[in-house]
Design a protein around this motif. Sequence first.
Motif, PDB file in Angstrom:
ATOM      1  N   ALA A  12       0.834  -1.203   0.000  1.00 12.75           N
ATOM      2  CA  ALA A  12       0.000   0.000   0.000  1.00 12.75           C
ATOM      3  C   ALA A  12       0.868   1.252   0.000  1.00 12.75           C
ATOM      4  O   ALA A  12       0.587   2.216  -0.725  1.00 12.75           O
ATOM      5  CB  ALA A  12      -0.932  -0.006   1.209  1.00 12.75           C
ATOM      6  N   LEU A  15       2.444   1.711  -3.476  1.00 11.96           N
ATOM      7  CA  LEU A  15       1.476   2.169  -4.468  1.00 11.96           C
ATOM      8  C   LEU A  15       0.868   3.532  -4.125  1.00 11.96           C
ATOM      9  O   LEU A  15       0.184   4.133  -4.948  1.00 11.96           O
ATOM     10  CB  LEU A  15       0.349   1.142  -4.626  1.00 11.96           C
ATOM     11  CG  LEU A  15       0.750  -0.218  -5.196  1.00 11.96           C
ATOM     12  CD1 LEU A  15      -0.440  -1.159  -5.182  1.00 11.96           C
ATOM     13  CD2 LEU A  15       1.309  -0.074  -6.591  1.00 11.96           C
ATOM     14  N   THR A  17      -1.436   4.046  -1.720  1.00 12.37           N
ATOM     15  CA  THR A  17      -2.854   3.837  -1.454  1.00 12.37           C
ATOM     16  C   THR A  17      -3.051   3.427   0.004  1.00 12.37           C
ATOM     17  O   THR A  17      -2.092   3.288   0.751  1.00 12.37           O
ATOM     18  CB  THR A  17      -3.423   2.717  -2.351  1.00 12.37           C
ATOM     19  OG1 THR A  17      -2.788   1.482  -2.010  1.00 12.37           O
ATOM     20  CG2 THR A  17      -3.197   3.009  -3.819  1.00 12.37           C
ATOM     21  N   THR A  18      -4.301   3.221   0.365  1.00 16.36           N
ATOM     22  CA  THR A  18      -4.587   2.664   1.678  1.00 16.36           C
ATOM     23  C   THR A  18      -4.404   1.147   1.603  1.00 16.36           C
ATOM     24  O   THR A  18      -4.272   0.577   0.518  1.00 16.36           O
ATOM     25  CB  THR A  18      -6.031   2.979   2.108  1.00 16.36           C
ATOM     26  OG1 THR A  18      -6.927   2.341   1.196  1.00 16.36           O
ATOM     27  CG2 THR A  18      -6.288   4.480   2.131  1.00 16.36           C
ATOM     28  N   THR A  19      -4.422   0.475   2.740  1.00 17.82           N
ATOM     29  CA  THR A  19      -4.263  -0.983   2.751  1.00 17.82           C
ATOM     30  C   THR A  19      -5.466  -1.683   2.138  1.00 17.82           C
ATOM     31  O   THR A  19      -5.369  -2.838   1.746  1.00 17.82           O
ATOM     32  CB  THR A  19      -4.049  -1.503   4.185  1.00 17.82           C
ATOM     33  OG1 THR A  19      -5.147  -1.106   4.991  1.00 17.82           O
ATOM     34  CG2 THR A  19      -2.758  -0.993   4.764  1.00 17.82           C
ATOM     35  N   ARG A  20      -6.563  -0.988   2.025  1.00 12.13           N
ATOM     36  CA  ARG A  20      -7.762  -1.597   1.462  1.00 12.13           C
ATOM     37  C   ARG A  20      -7.570  -1.998  -0.005  1.00 12.13           C
ATOM     38  O   ARG A  20      -8.091  -3.020  -0.452  1.00 12.13           O
ATOM     39  CB  ARG A  20      -8.929  -0.622   1.600  1.00 12.13           C
ATOM     40  CG  ARG A  20     -10.235  -1.195   1.169  1.00 12.13           C
ATOM     41  CD  ARG A  20     -11.346  -0.220   1.434  1.00 12.13           C
ATOM     42  NE  ARG A  20     -12.592  -0.817   0.975  1.00 12.13           N
ATOM     43  CZ  ARG A  20     -13.711  -0.177   0.862  1.00 12.13           C
ATOM     44  NH1 ARG A  20     -13.778   1.097   1.190  1.00 12.13           N
ATOM     45  NH2 ARG A  20     -14.790  -0.773   0.440  1.00 12.13           N
ATOM     46  N   PHE A  21      -6.818  -1.191  -0.757  1.00 11.73           N
ATOM     47  CA  PHE A  21      -6.630  -1.470  -2.175  1.00 11.73           C
ATOM     48  C   PHE A  21      -5.872  -2.782  -2.421  1.00 11.73           C
ATOM     49  O   PHE A  21      -6.362  -3.643  -3.160  1.00 11.73           O
ATOM     50  CB  PHE A  21      -5.946  -0.296  -2.879  1.00 11.73           C
ATOM     51  CG  PHE A  21      -5.756  -0.511  -4.349  1.00 11.73           C
ATOM     52  CD1 PHE A  21      -6.840  -0.579  -5.205  1.00 11.73           C
ATOM     53  CD2 PHE A  21      -4.489  -0.661  -4.873  1.00 11.73           C
ATOM     54  CE1 PHE A  21      -6.667  -0.780  -6.564  1.00 11.73           C
ATOM     55  CE2 PHE A  21      -4.306  -0.867  -6.230  1.00 11.73           C
ATOM     56  CZ  PHE A  21      -5.398  -0.937  -7.071  1.00 11.73           C
TER      57      PHE A  21
END
Length: 70
Positions: A12, A15, A17-21
């Motif tokens: 994450a 990238l 992004t958040t860990t959700r992605f």
Amino acid sequence: MNDRYMSVDQVAELLGTTTRFPRRLIEERRITYVKVGRHVRIPESAVQDFIAANTVEPVVLRPTGLRRAA
């Protein structure tokens, strides 16, 4: 096989992004991952392949020299 295995948090961060992605990528089986017990690790090469596969190249426009009046 000299690949570095990264946690979801590390992917994450790489990238931006958040860990959700990355978790969604894993859930949808859109990225290669390895389960080590209850831990999930993603090979660095899989992240690089994902980035390469989803990179959009810019469109090169040729200048015509002629402009139309509006």
